[in-house]
Design a protein around this motif. Structure first.
Motif, PDB file in Angstrom:
ATOM      1  N   LEU A  14      70.415  92.363  38.642  1.00 24.71           N
ATOM      2  CA  LEU A  14      70.946  91.289  37.806  1.00 24.71           C
ATOM      3  C   LEU A  14      71.892  90.405  38.609  1.00 24.71           C
ATOM      4  O   LEU A  14      71.893  89.178  38.455  1.00 24.71           O
ATOM      5  CB  LEU A  14      71.674  91.884  36.586  1.00 24.71           C
ATOM      6  CG  LEU A  14      70.766  92.544  35.539  1.00 24.71           C
ATOM      7  CD1 LEU A  14      71.620  93.232  34.468  1.00 24.71           C
ATOM      8  CD2 LEU A  14      69.846  91.505  34.903  1.00 24.71           C
ATOM      9  N   LEU A  15      72.690  91.043  39.485  1.00 26.29           N
ATOM     10  CA  LEU A  15      73.597  90.265  40.329  1.00 26.29           C
ATOM     11  C   LEU A  15      72.794  89.350  41.242  1.00 26.29           C
ATOM     12  O   LEU A  15      73.102  88.170  41.396  1.00 26.29           O
ATOM     13  CB  LEU A  15      74.470  91.199  41.164  1.00 26.29           C
ATOM     14  CG  LEU A  15      75.344  90.494  42.233  1.00 26.29           C
ATOM     15  CD1 LEU A  15      76.332  89.538  41.563  1.00 26.29           C
ATOM     16  CD2 LEU A  15      76.097  91.533  43.069  1.00 26.29           C
ATOM     17  N   GLY A  16      71.714  89.915  41.837  1.00 26.51           N
ATOM     18  CA  GLY A  16      70.881  89.115  42.739  1.00 26.51           C
ATOM     19  C   GLY A  16      70.256  87.952  42.010  1.00 26.51           C
ATOM     20  O   GLY A  16      70.228  86.831  42.494  1.00 26.51           O
ATOM     21  N   LEU A  17      69.744  88.201  40.806  1.00 25.91           N
ATOM     22  CA  LEU A  17      69.086  87.145  40.051  1.00 25.91           C
ATOM     23  C   LEU A  17      70.091  86.095  39.600  1.00 25.91           C
ATOM     24  O   LEU A  17      69.796  84.897  39.595  1.00 25.91           O
ATOM     25  CB  LEU A  17      68.359  87.742  38.838  1.00 25.91           C
ATOM     26  CG  LEU A  17      67.149  88.617  39.166  1.00 25.91           C
ATOM     27  CD1 LEU A  17      66.612  89.269  37.891  1.00 25.91           C
ATOM     28  CD2 LEU A  17      66.064  87.773  39.831  1.00 25.91           C
ATOM     29  N   THR A  18      71.299  86.543  39.227  1.00 27.24           N
ATOM     30  CA  THR A  18      72.336  85.601  38.809  1.00 27.24           C
ATOM     31  C   THR A  18      72.701  84.679  39.954  1.00 27.24           C
ATOM     32  O   THR A  18      72.806  83.459  39.797  1.00 27.24           O
ATOM     33  CB  THR A  18      73.588  86.361  38.329  1.00 27.24           C
ATOM     34  OG1 THR A  18      73.217  87.193  37.239  1.00 27.24           O
ATOM     35  CG2 THR A  18      74.678  85.392  37.900  1.00 27.24           C
ATOM     36  N   LEU A  19      72.904  85.260  41.144  1.00 23.34           N
ATOM     37  CA  LEU A  19      73.265  84.457  42.311  1.00 23.34           C
ATOM     38  C   LEU A  19      72.111  83.542  42.704  1.00 23.34           C
ATOM     39  O   LEU A  19      72.306  82.395  43.100  1.00 23.34           O
ATOM     40  CB  LEU A  19      73.627  85.376  43.478  1.00 23.34           C
ATOM     41  CG  LEU A  19      74.920  86.168  43.303  1.00 23.34           C
ATOM     42  CD1 LEU A  19      75.050  87.197  44.425  1.00 23.34           C
ATOM     43  CD2 LEU A  19      76.148  85.246  43.289  1.00 23.34           C
ATOM     44  N   ALA A  20      70.881  84.045  42.590  1.00 21.97           N
ATOM     45  CA  ALA A  20      69.722  83.259  42.985  1.00 21.97           C
ATOM     46  C   ALA A  20      69.508  82.077  42.075  1.00 21.97           C
ATOM     47  O   ALA A  20      68.997  81.041  42.499  1.00 21.97           O
ATOM     48  CB  ALA A  20      68.476  84.145  42.990  1.00 21.97           C
ATOM     49  N   ASN A  21      69.883  82.211  40.803  1.00 20.74           N
ATOM     50  CA  ASN A  21      69.682  81.132  39.849  1.00 20.74           C
ATOM     51  C   ASN A  21      70.675  80.010  40.030  1.00 20.74           C
ATOM     52  O   ASN A  21      70.533  78.954  39.416  1.00 20.74           O
ATOM     53  CB  ASN A  21      69.758  81.681  38.414  1.00 20.74           C
ATOM     54  CG  ASN A  21      68.483  82.422  38.042  1.00 20.74           C
ATOM     55  OD1 ASN A  21      67.397  82.043  38.480  1.00 20.74           O
ATOM     56  ND2 ASN A  21      68.615  83.475  37.238  1.00 20.74           N
ATOM     57  N   ALA A  25      71.001  78.213  45.682  1.00 23.56           N
ATOM     58  CA  ALA A  25      71.682  79.361  46.271  1.00 23.56           C
ATOM     59  C   ALA A  25      70.688  80.266  46.975  1.00 23.56           C
ATOM     60  O   ALA A  25      69.524  80.335  46.613  1.00 23.56           O
ATOM     61  CB  ALA A  25      72.418  80.144  45.182  1.00 23.56           C
ATOM     62  N   LYS A  26      71.193  80.934  48.002  1.00 23.29           N
ATOM     63  CA  LYS A  26      70.426  81.969  48.680  1.00 23.29           C
ATOM     64  C   LYS A  26      71.115  83.296  48.450  1.00 23.29           C
ATOM     65  O   LYS A  26      72.347  83.369  48.455  1.00 23.29           O
ATOM     66  CB  LYS A  26      70.333  81.695  50.174  1.00 23.29           C
ATOM     67  CG  LYS A  26      69.526  80.465  50.531  1.00 23.29           C
ATOM     68  CD  LYS A  26      69.489  80.276  52.040  1.00 23.29           C
ATOM     69  CE  LYS A  26      68.697  79.035  52.407  1.00 23.29           C
ATOM     70  NZ  LYS A  26      68.685  78.809  53.875  1.00 23.29           N
ATOM     71  N   VAL A  27      70.316  84.316  48.266  1.00 24.94           N
ATOM     72  CA  VAL A  27      70.854  85.653  48.052  1.00 24.94           C
ATOM     73  C   VAL A  27      70.199  86.584  49.061  1.00 24.94           C
ATOM     74  O   VAL A  27      69.007  86.476  49.336  1.00 24.94           O
ATOM     75  CB  VAL A  27      70.577  86.138  46.607  1.00 24.94           C
ATOM     76  CG1 VAL A  27      71.065  87.574  46.426  1.00 24.94           C
ATOM     77  CG2 VAL A  27      71.256  85.220  45.606  1.00 24.94           C
ATOM     78  N   TYR A  28      71.002  87.475  49.626  1.00 24.79           N
ATOM     79  CA  TYR A  28      70.506  88.427  50.619  1.00 24.79           C
ATOM     80  C   TYR A  28      70.597  89.815  50.020  1.00 24.79           C
ATOM     81  O   TYR A  28      71.657  90.215  49.534  1.00 24.79           O
ATOM     82  CB  TYR A  28      71.333  88.339  51.895  1.00 24.79           C
ATOM     83  CG  TYR A  28      71.367  86.934  52.459  1.00 24.79           C
ATOM     84  CD1 TYR A  28      70.354  86.488  53.296  1.00 24.79           C
ATOM     85  CD2 TYR A  28      72.400  86.064  52.136  1.00 24.79           C
ATOM     86  CE1 TYR A  28      70.371  85.198  53.803  1.00 24.79           C
ATOM     87  CE2 TYR A  28      72.424  84.773  52.634  1.00 24.79           C
ATOM     88  CZ  TYR A  28      71.413  84.341  53.468  1.00 24.79           C
ATOM     89  OH  TYR A  28      71.426  83.069  53.966  1.00 24.79           O
ATOM     90  N   PRO A  57      65.880  80.798  44.427  1.00 23.61           N
ATOM     91  CA  PRO A  57      66.066  80.710  42.968  1.00 23.61           C
ATOM     92  C   PRO A  57      64.992  81.494  42.224  1.00 23.61           C
ATOM     93  O   PRO A  57      63.872  81.640  42.708  1.00 23.61           O
ATOM     94  CB  PRO A  57      65.950  79.202  42.701  1.00 23.61           C
ATOM     95  CG  PRO A  57      66.315  78.560  44.000  1.00 23.61           C
ATOM     96  CD  PRO A  57      65.809  79.481  45.073  1.00 23.61           C
ATOM     97  N   GLN A  58      65.319  81.991  41.089  1.00 28.47           N
ATOM     98  CA  GLN A  58      64.430  82.820  40.262  1.00 28.47           C
ATOM     99  C   GLN A  58      64.057  84.145  40.940  1.00 28.47           C
ATOM    100  O   GLN A  58      63.114  84.806  40.555  1.00 28.47           O
ATOM    101  CB  GLN A  58      63.139  82.071  39.877  1.00 28.47           C
ATOM    102  CG  GLN A  58      63.320  81.013  38.796  1.00 28.47           C
ATOM    103  CD  GLN A  58      63.962  79.753  39.367  1.00 28.47           C
ATOM    104  OE1 GLN A  58      63.550  79.261  40.410  1.00 28.47           O
ATOM    105  NE2 GLN A  58      64.968  79.241  38.662  1.00 28.47           N
ATOM    106  N   GLY A  59      64.825  84.515  41.977  1.00 33.05           N
ATOM    107  CA  GLY A  59      64.623  85.820  42.599  1.00 33.05           C
ATOM    108  C   GLY A  59      63.383  85.924  43.463  1.00 33.05           C
ATOM    109  O   GLY A  59      62.964  87.038  43.795  1.00 33.05           O
ATOM    110  N   THR A  60      62.789  84.812  43.857  1.00 37.58           N
ATOM    111  CA  THR A  60      61.616  84.865  44.741  1.00 37.58           C
ATOM    112  C   THR A  60      62.063  85.183  46.172  1.00 37.58           C
ATOM    113  O   THR A  60      63.112  84.739  46.619  1.00 37.58           O
ATOM    114  CB  THR A  60      60.874  83.521  44.728  1.00 37.58           C
ATOM    115  OG1 THR A  60      61.785  82.478  45.094  1.00 37.58           O
ATOM    116  CG2 THR A  60      60.302  83.239  43.341  1.00 37.58           C
TER     117      THR A  60
END
Length: 208
Positions: A14-21, A25-28, A57-60
């Protein structure tokens, strides 16, 4: 215990998806040493030295970054690369040799004639060296008979010098004979290999 682990994984996701949205933003994300998912808008400390994913975005998943190679893996990779380069160099050298072989000899008969000439030249040189060796040994026998007259005494200076000179020449001729005999064997072996390769290349060309 399983429920707690599931909650941890879900929370990290959920944290990853929140940051990605977050716009642009980029999430690692990675799995840490305990198998737990770790995510952040900068690479989490737990992901250092491990494989990780760059999420959009959207966790892809935008990129999958492999873990850095260990020293042993780098050594094996470098060895494999050197082997690949060596193999390529050998293949290129073989191609050049094959091309030169076919360009040098229009037919296998031409190759055989060239072989016979080179073998005959070397054999002639060996025969001449052996003939000279025989002459020198006969000459030395005469000096030895002269030397018997001075048994128990010092040899005359010129007779001693002649013996030393002829021994030196005999040693030189012996080396020459040995070297040319090796050259003769090497020449025969080389032409035998060239002939076999020539026939192999000719046969392959005829089948095309």
């Amino acid at each position: 215990m399983a429920s707690r682990r599931s909650l941890e994984v879900l929370a990290a996701l959920l944290l990853g998806l929140t940051l990605a949205n977050t716009a642009g933003a980029k999430v690692y994300c990675c799995e840490d040493a305990d198998g737990r998912r770790q995510c952040g808008d900068v690479l989490p400390q737990a992901c250092y030295g491990r494989s990780y994913r760059e999420m959009g975005p959207q966790g892809t998943i935008k990129r999958q970054i492999a873990a850095p190679l260990s020293a042993d893996e780098i050594s094996r990779r470098n060895a494999a690369e050197r082997q690949r380069q060596d193999d390529e160099a050998r293949h290129a050298q073989q191609r050049r040799f094959d091309q030169a072989l076919l360009e040098t000899y229009p037919s296998v008969d031409d190759l055989d004639r060239r072989r016979d000439r080179e073998v005959a030249d070397i054999q002639r040189a060996i025969d001449e060296a052996r003939k000279r060796d025989k002459e020198l040994r006969s000459k030395r026998l005469r000096f030895e008979k002269d030397a018997e007259l001075f048994k128990g005494r010092d040899l005359p200076r010129d007779l001693a010098a002649n013996l030393r000179s002829i021994d030196s020449e005999l040693a030189s001729h012996n080396r020459t004979i040995e070297e040319r005999t090796r050259a003769l064997e090497a020449t025969r072996a080389r032409f035998e290999a060239d002939r076999a390769r020539y026939l192999e290349l000719s046969s392959a060309a005829a089948k095309r």
